[in-house]
Design a protein around this motif. Structure first.
Motif, short mmCIF file in Angstrom:
data_model
loop_
_atom_site.label_atom_id
_atom_site.label_comp_id
_atom_site.label_asym_id
_atom_site.label_seq_id
_atom_site.Cartn_x
_atom_site.Cartn_y
_atom_site.Cartn_z
N LYS A 86 -6.34 3.90 12.17
CA LYS A 86 -7.39 4.21 11.13
C LYS A 86 -8.78 4.59 11.56
O LYS A 86 -9.50 5.45 11.08
CB LYS A 86 -7.39 3.22 9.91
CG LYS A 86 -7.76 1.77 10.48
CD LYS A 86 -7.76 0.86 9.07
CE LYS A 86 -8.07 -0.36 9.58
NZ LYS A 86 -7.17 -1.29 9.87
N TYR A 119 -7.27 4.18 1.55
CA TYR A 119 -8.04 3.63 0.25
C TYR A 119 -8.16 4.88 -0.74
O TYR A 119 -8.14 4.83 -2.05
CB TYR A 119 -9.39 3.08 0.54
CG TYR A 119 -9.36 1.80 1.31
CD1 TYR A 119 -8.33 1.18 1.40
CD2 TYR A 119 -10.78 1.13 1.88
CE1 TYR A 119 -8.31 -0.13 2.12
CE2 TYR A 119 -10.47 0.04 2.55
CZ TYR A 119 -9.60 -0.59 2.68
OH TYR A 119 -9.24 -1.96 3.31
N ALA A 175 0.62 -8.71 4.43
CA ALA A 175 0.62 -10.18 4.05
C ALA A 175 -0.77 -10.53 3.63
O ALA A 175 -1.70 -9.94 4.15
CB ALA A 175 0.69 -10.91 5.39
N ARG A 176 -0.73 -11.33 2.67
CA ARG A 176 -2.25 -11.98 2.13
C ARG A 176 -2.05 -13.46 2.00
O ARG A 176 -1.10 -14.17 1.82
CB ARG A 176 -2.38 -11.40 0.84
CG ARG A 176 -2.70 -9.69 0.60
CD ARG A 176 -4.11 -9.58 1.35
NE ARG A 176 -4.45 -8.04 1.39
CZ ARG A 176 -4.12 -7.25 2.42
NH1 ARG A 176 -3.36 -7.87 3.54
NH2 ARG A 176 -4.50 -6.27 2.70
N ASN A 181 5.70 -5.00 8.77
CA ASN A 181 5.05 -5.23 10.31
C ASN A 181 5.94 -6.14 11.33
O ASN A 181 6.11 -7.39 10.59
CB ASN A 181 3.59 -5.56 10.22
CG ASN A 181 2.78 -4.26 9.60
OD1 ASN A 181 2.34 -3.65 10.28
ND2 ASN A 181 2.47 -4.52 8.27
N GLU A 211 -9.87 7.73 3.69
CA GLU A 211 -10.54 6.91 2.95
C GLU A 211 -11.18 8.14 1.68
O GLU A 211 -12.12 7.89 0.66
CB GLU A 211 -11.67 6.51 3.28
CG GLU A 211 -11.24 5.20 4.10
CD GLU A 211 -12.41 4.11 4.43
OE1 GLU A 211 -13.46 4.49 4.58
OE2 GLU A 211 -11.98 3.10 4.75
N ASP A 263 2.70 1.59 15.48
CA ASP A 263 1.40 1.24 14.67
C ASP A 263 0.28 1.52 15.70
O ASP A 263 0.30 1.47 16.74
CB ASP A 263 1.70 -0.01 14.20
CG ASP A 263 0.67 -0.18 12.78
OD1 ASP A 263 0.11 0.46 12.67
OD2 ASP A 263 0.97 -1.16 12.09
N GLN A 277 0.91 -1.09 -0.07
CA GLN A 277 0.01 0.06 -0.19
C GLN A 277 0.80 1.29 -0.01
O GLN A 277 1.81 1.35 0.86
CB GLN A 277 -1.03 0.01 1.23
CG GLN A 277 -1.83 1.09 1.17
CD GLN A 277 -3.01 1.22 2.24
OE1 GLN A 277 -2.48 0.89 3.33
NE2 GLN A 277 -4.36 1.43 1.94
P1 C2E Z 1 -2.18 -2.49 10.13
O1 C2E Z 1 -0.49 -2.68 10.14
O2 C2E Z 1 -2.61 -1.51 11.05
O3 C2E Z 1 -2.30 -2.30 8.44
C1 C2E Z 1 -3.32 -1.40 8.00
C2 C2E Z 1 -4.43 -2.14 7.68
O4 C2E Z 1 -5.50 -0.88 7.29
C3 C2E Z 1 -4.41 -2.97 6.56
O5 C2E Z 1 -5.17 -4.14 6.66
C4 C2E Z 1 -4.95 -2.31 5.37
O6 C2E Z 1 -5.48 -2.83 4.09
C5 C2E Z 1 -5.92 -1.50 5.92
N1 C2E Z 1 -6.34 -0.16 5.38
C6 C2E Z 1 -5.31 0.82 4.79
N2 C2E Z 1 -6.00 1.77 4.40
C7 C2E Z 1 -7.25 1.69 4.45
C8 C2E Z 1 -8.51 2.58 4.34
O7 C2E Z 1 -8.50 3.63 4.03
N3 C2E Z 1 -9.55 1.96 5.10
C9 C2E Z 1 -9.46 1.01 5.76
N4 C2E Z 1 -10.88 0.71 6.13
N5 C2E Z 1 -8.83 0.00 5.64
C10 C2E Z 1 -7.52 0.32 5.36
P2 C2E Z 1 -4.87 -5.70 6.38
O8 C2E Z 1 -3.90 -5.63 5.18
O9 C2E Z 1 -6.07 -6.49 6.44
O10 C2E Z 1 -3.95 -6.02 7.64
C11 C2E Z 1 -4.46 -6.06 9.01
C12 C2E Z 1 -3.54 -5.95 9.82
O11 C2E Z 1 -2.87 -7.27 9.88
C13 C2E Z 1 -2.52 -5.13 9.82
O12 C2E Z 1 -2.84 -3.74 10.32
C14 C2E Z 1 -1.35 -5.66 10.76
O13 C2E Z 1 -1.38 -5.53 12.14
C15 C2E Z 1 -1.29 -7.10 10.32
N6 C2E Z 1 -0.52 -7.77 9.45
C16 C2E Z 1 -0.74 -7.55 8.05
N7 C2E Z 1 0.36 -8.05 7.42
C17 C2E Z 1 1.47 -8.41 8.44
C18 C2E Z 1 2.61 -8.98 8.51
O14 C2E Z 1 3.25 -9.30 7.45
N8 C2E Z 1 3.11 -9.27 9.48
C19 C2E Z 1 2.30 -8.84 10.83
N9 C2E Z 1 3.06 -9.19 12.03
N10 C2E Z 1 1.16 -8.36 10.83
C20 C2E Z 1 0.71 -7.93 9.70
#
Ligand code: C2E
Ligand code: CA
Ligand code: CA
Length: 415
Positions: free
Chosen positions: A334, A389, A193-194, A248, A370, A310, A176
């Motif tokens: 957020k 977004y 991560a996905r 992260n 957003e 974070d 992103q």
């Molecule tokens: P995070 O680190 O706080 O990442 C931001 C999350 O907000 C991401 O969700 C992103 O897709 C979402 N987001 C970004 N912009 C917007 C927006 O405008 N509106 C809304 N509603 N959401 C937005 P995602 O990708 O689902 O990840 C969720 C959480 O999972 C992350 O929160 C992080 O804590 C964790 N995560 C993701 N990848 C990894 C990783 O590789 N390692 C670790 N340890 N945690 C991860």
């Protein structure tokens, strides 16, 4: 062959007879069910079995039903909620309002005693509302844009399934973009991560599978795979020196003394400089083992990495701890940014965090941007960077190159 279940119903009720009754009705209506009378197994099932519906009794002995709803709202809740109670409709309605204002999708209220027909109506609500309006008596459920049954059910998680995913390298990374608020210049990407599902869509969301990996001792290997992929992809872009990659870190990695050296070596392997990498740690995570956290985070800074705190604003750290840890950036959670336009309180929290960060010499990123209104607001209050977004959703690696083209749209060019 048996029909696929319409969904998975998880029941929390202290009365085993009620559990059995609800299970019987739901199973006849075509749902898989599980039931428990205790909160601990309830939350484990909630995370790992991934129900589509939860039915929660408000009055469990010694447990506050509102606390349970709040906890559900704080997790990456995807299940539709039905609230049941013998305490009368006024209490139920207040609980329903609190739950939906807290962000849960409340399918409806089930005052005891209830009829099988009423329970079925509440369960079916998710699947059939698309044809027209809400069923009577259900005040709290926004109609879903896609009928429930047409979406694939999320897969239940298990240790074996996750281990297999690691073995087969199923995890991928999306990116992103992050922009400077002042001029819209691209300053970096956050790696997220996905877990793609064969045939399209995703097995589960990182809000669910990362905590799952942490609970099952699998997060170290998961982090290794994600970091390798993300750093390799970023290195292959030959990024200009000012461009950053944010990664992260899980709380569990901050108790491994070998972690900083491993990350440095991984960067070297992929030709990425530590000063191009920002490591993001959640506020709560960074406080669990203060001495080890301080040591590891300081090692990272000595090696040249940037460190970001974070989800700032939703954790429980003390300001003293925060000031003593060597962060270089704060990320505003957020939830504040997404609600800023309509909430004077969120606006005040955002401006206070920006002021605090700058007073401590940290840079500030706002996530969850957003719309243009939020970006303008952040710029007006001197926030440094923005992610959300409105700028771009996280995207697969193939699209990264477009963001680096010299002719890319305004806000997307690298200087
Ligand atoms: P995070 O680190 O706080 O990442 C931001 C999350 O907000 C991401 O969700 C992103 O897709 C979402 N987001 C970004 N912009 C917007 C927006 O405008 N509106 C809304 N509603 N959401 C937005 P995602 O990708 O689902 O990840 C969720 C959480 O999972 C992350 O929160 C992080 O804590 C964790 N995560 C993701 N990848 C990894 C990783 O590789 N390692 C670790 N340890 N945690 C991860
Ligand atoms: Ca993050
Ligand atoms: Ca965040």
């Amino acid at each position: 062959m048996q029909d696929l279940p319409k969904g998975r119903v998880l029941v929390l009720d202290d009365d085993p007879d009620i559990c059995a009754t609800i299970q019987g009705i739901a199973e006849l209506a075509g749902y898989d069910t599980r039931a428990t009378s205790h909160t601990a197994p309830f939350f484990v099932l909630y995370e790992e079995w991934v129900p589509t519906h939860v039915i929660v009794d408000l009055s469990l002995p010694g447990v506050d039903g509102i606390d349970i709803l709040r906890q559900l709202a704080q997790s990456a809740a995807v299940a539709r909620v039905i609230i049941t109670s013998g305490l009368g409709t006024r209490v139920l309605e207040a609980a329903g309002r609190a739950a939906s204002e807290g962000g849960l999708t409340v399918n409806g209220l089930l005052p005891k005693p209830f009829s099988p027909a009423r329970l079925r109506t509440l369960l079916e609500f998710a699947g059939q509302v698309a044809a027209g309006g809400r069923p009577p008596d259900i005040r709290h459920a926004p109609p879903p844009s896609v009928p429930h049954e047409r979406r694939p059910l999320p897969e239940p998680l298990s240790q074996e399934r996750f281990e297999l995913a690691l073995q087969q390298a199923e995890f991928t990374v999306y990116y992103q973009p992050k922009l400077a608020c002042i001029d819209g210049v691209l300053v970096g990407f956050e790696a997220l991560a996905r877990w793609p599902r064969a045939g399209g869509g995703f097995v589960s969301s990182p809000d669910v599978f990362v905590p799952f990996a942490e609970r099952h001792g699998l997060v170290a290997e998961f982090t290794r795979q994600v970091f390798h992929q993300a750093l390799q992809r970023f290195g292959a872009l030959a990024p200009p020196p000012g461009l950053h990659l944010s990664l992260n870190i899980s709380a569990k990695s901050l108790v491994d003394p070998g972690f900083p050296a491993w990350v440095r070596q991984c960067c070297e392997q992929h030709g990425v400089l530590p000063r191009q990498v920002t490591l993001e740690v959640t506020e709560t995570a960074s406080m669990q083992n203060p001495l080890m956290t301080l040591e590891l985070l300081t090692q990272f800074r000595i090696q040249g990495f940037q460190l970001s705190i974070d989800d700032f604003g939703v954790g429980y750290s003390s300001l003293v701890q925060l000031a003593r840890l060597p962060f270089s950036e704060m990320k505003i959670d957020k939830t504040f940014v997404m609600s800023a336009e309509t909430s004077a309180e969120s606006q005040k929290i955002i401006t206070a965090i920006i002021g605090l960060a700058h007073a401590l010499g940290l840079q500030v990123t706002a996530e969850g941007v957003e719309d243009a209104w939020a970006l303008d607001f952040l710029r007006d209050y001197s926030c440094d960077y923005a992610q959300g977004y409105h700028i771009s959703r996280p995207m697969p690696p193939e699209q990264l190159g477009d963001w680096l083209q010299p002719g890319a749209a305004w806000r997307r060019s690298v200087q």
